[in-house]
Scaffold this active site. Structure first.
Site, PDB file in Angstrom:
ATOM      1  N   CYS A 249       0.858  -1.179   0.000  1.00 51.92           N
ATOM      2  CA  CYS A 249       0.000   0.000   0.000  1.00 51.92           C
ATOM      3  C   CYS A 249       0.900   1.237   0.000  1.00 51.92           C
ATOM      4  O   CYS A 249       1.614   1.496   0.978  1.00 51.92           O
ATOM      5  CB  CYS A 249      -0.898  -0.029   1.233  1.00 51.92           C
ATOM      6  SG  CYS A 249      -1.986   1.393   1.290  1.00 51.92           S
TER       7      CYS A 249
ATOM      8  N   CYS B  17      -5.414   6.041  -4.025  1.00 47.81           N
ATOM      9  CA  CYS B  17      -4.638   4.798  -3.976  1.00 47.81           C
ATOM     10  C   CYS B  17      -3.239   5.109  -4.489  1.00 47.81           C
ATOM     11  O   CYS B  17      -3.070   5.527  -5.642  1.00 47.81           O
ATOM     12  CB  CYS B  17      -5.304   3.717  -4.823  1.00 47.81           C
ATOM     13  SG  CYS B  17      -4.370   2.183  -4.813  1.00 47.81           S
TER      14      CYS B  17
HETATM   15  N1  LIG Z   1      -5.937  -2.825  -1.804  1.00 50.42           N
HETATM   16  C1  LIG Z   1      -4.629  -3.185  -2.167  1.00 50.42           C
HETATM   17  C2  LIG Z   1      -3.494  -2.705  -1.366  1.00 50.42           C
HETATM   18  C3  LIG Z   1      -3.646  -1.267  -0.972  1.00 50.42           C
HETATM   19  C4  LIG Z   1      -3.278  -0.243  -2.044  1.00 50.42           C
HETATM   20  C5  LIG Z   1      -3.252   1.113  -1.413  1.00 50.42           C
HETATM   21  N2  LIG Z   1      -4.458   1.736  -1.119  1.00 50.42           N
HETATM   22  C6  LIG Z   1      -2.220   2.069  -1.970  1.00 50.42           C
HETATM   23  O1  LIG Z   1      -2.236   3.252  -1.577  1.00 50.42           O
HETATM   24  O2  LIG Z   1      -1.338   1.658  -2.708  1.00 50.42           O
HETATM   25  C7  LIG Z   1      -4.517  -4.696  -2.415  1.00 50.42           C
HETATM   26  O3  LIG Z   1      -4.756  -5.040  -3.545  1.00 50.42           O
HETATM   27  O4  LIG Z   1      -4.169  -5.525  -1.540  1.00 50.42           O
END
Ligand SMILES: N[C@@H](CCC[C@H](N)C(=O)O)C(=O)O
Length: 262
Positions: A73, A203
């Site tokens: 993340c 994200c």
């Molecule tokens: N939801 C994701 C991991 C988290 C990504 C995140 N929000 C970011 O800022 O990169 C997964 O696929 O496990």
């Protein structure tokens, strides 16, 4: 069990952050899900354990809001570095381990963190999924990219959920990013996140995927891209031409600290 936590926001991607060096914490999947559930829990897109590391400042363990271990993340990593800085675990420069990779982060200003990302891999372009023309790259997390010219009105929940659950193309699932190219060095992005199973307000690894793929496809012409996310915040993605050096920068803050009974 009483747990001290910080509620943090990285450009609108929000996290519960727990320092396990100060308190032994052993949370089950249902407990993490319950803590991350909005209205009945603290509410967050994910939960981060900041753990001790023998060689680096700390180790970051990331769980998605569904209570399951997540992949990298980017916003969570930036928040963990800011948490480590504000609690004295590290200084303005932090090194940490996450998902088996080594990360460096820098506090560049008040509530601003820059994170060096891993080298992206598994670039795939121009394939169809659920009726959409797609591209894919792994930036620490798996990301599908779809371009649209009507981002504000786009039904991210419907299309995002369908593609995220396309187990033929994505046996492990995927995060899904919808992009509008707004200039030679600017993008707007909305992301449907795996593990949250909804659109989030930002994200980090998704913003990186959006910038790198857009450069590869010559939809942007700069190696320094500003990405506007759903919260209205801007994430900066800077990278070398060969994409071996990639940095993600943007806001990260402690919203409040508290104690919760689990
Ligand atoms: N939801 C994701 C991991 C988290 C990504 C995140 N929000 C970011 O800022 O990169 C997964 O696929 O496990």
């Amino acid at each position: 069990m009483q747990i001290n936590f910080a509620k943090m926001s990285g450009a609108g991607n929000d996290f519960i952050v727990i320092d396990t060096m100060q308190q032994p914490v052993n949370l089950t999947e249902p407990q993490i899900l319950s803590l991350c559930t909005r209205r009945t829990g603290i509410g967050a897109d994910g939960l981060i354990l900041v753990e001790s590391s023998e060689t680096l400042d700390f180790s970051m363990r990331y769980y998605n809001a569904d209570g399951k271990p997540g992949s990298m993340c980017g916003n969570g990593g930036r928040c963990a570095a800011y948490f480590a800085y504000t609690t004295g675990i590290s200084g303005k420069t932090a090194s940490f381990q996450a998902n088996g990779d080594h990360y460096n982060a820098w506090i560049t200003d008040i509530e601003c963190v820059k994170l060096k990302m891993t080298v992206p891999d598994d670039f795939r372009s121009n394939f169809y999924a659920n009726g959409f023309s797609c591209h894919f790259v792994n930036t620490g997390s798996p990301h599908t990219i779809i371009y649209t010219e009507e981002l504000d009105t786009f039904n991210v929940e419907n299309a995002g959920s369908a593609i995220r659950n396309n187990s033929t193309l994505f046996p492990e699932g995927t995060n899904v990013n919808f992009l509008e190219v707004t200039g030679p060095d600017t993008l707007s992005v909305r992301t449907f996140e795996r593990g949250v199973e909804a659109e989030t307000l930002a994200c980090g690894t998704g913003a990186v995927a959006a910038a790198l793929m857009s450069y590869k496809l010559e939809k942007v012409s700069s190696t320094s891209i500003r990405v506007t996310v759903r919260s209205g915040d801007t994430l900066h993605v800077d990278f070398s031409d060969d994409m071996k050096e990639v940095f993600l920068s943007g806001p990260a803050k402690v919203v409040y600290t508290g104690t919760v009974n689990v």
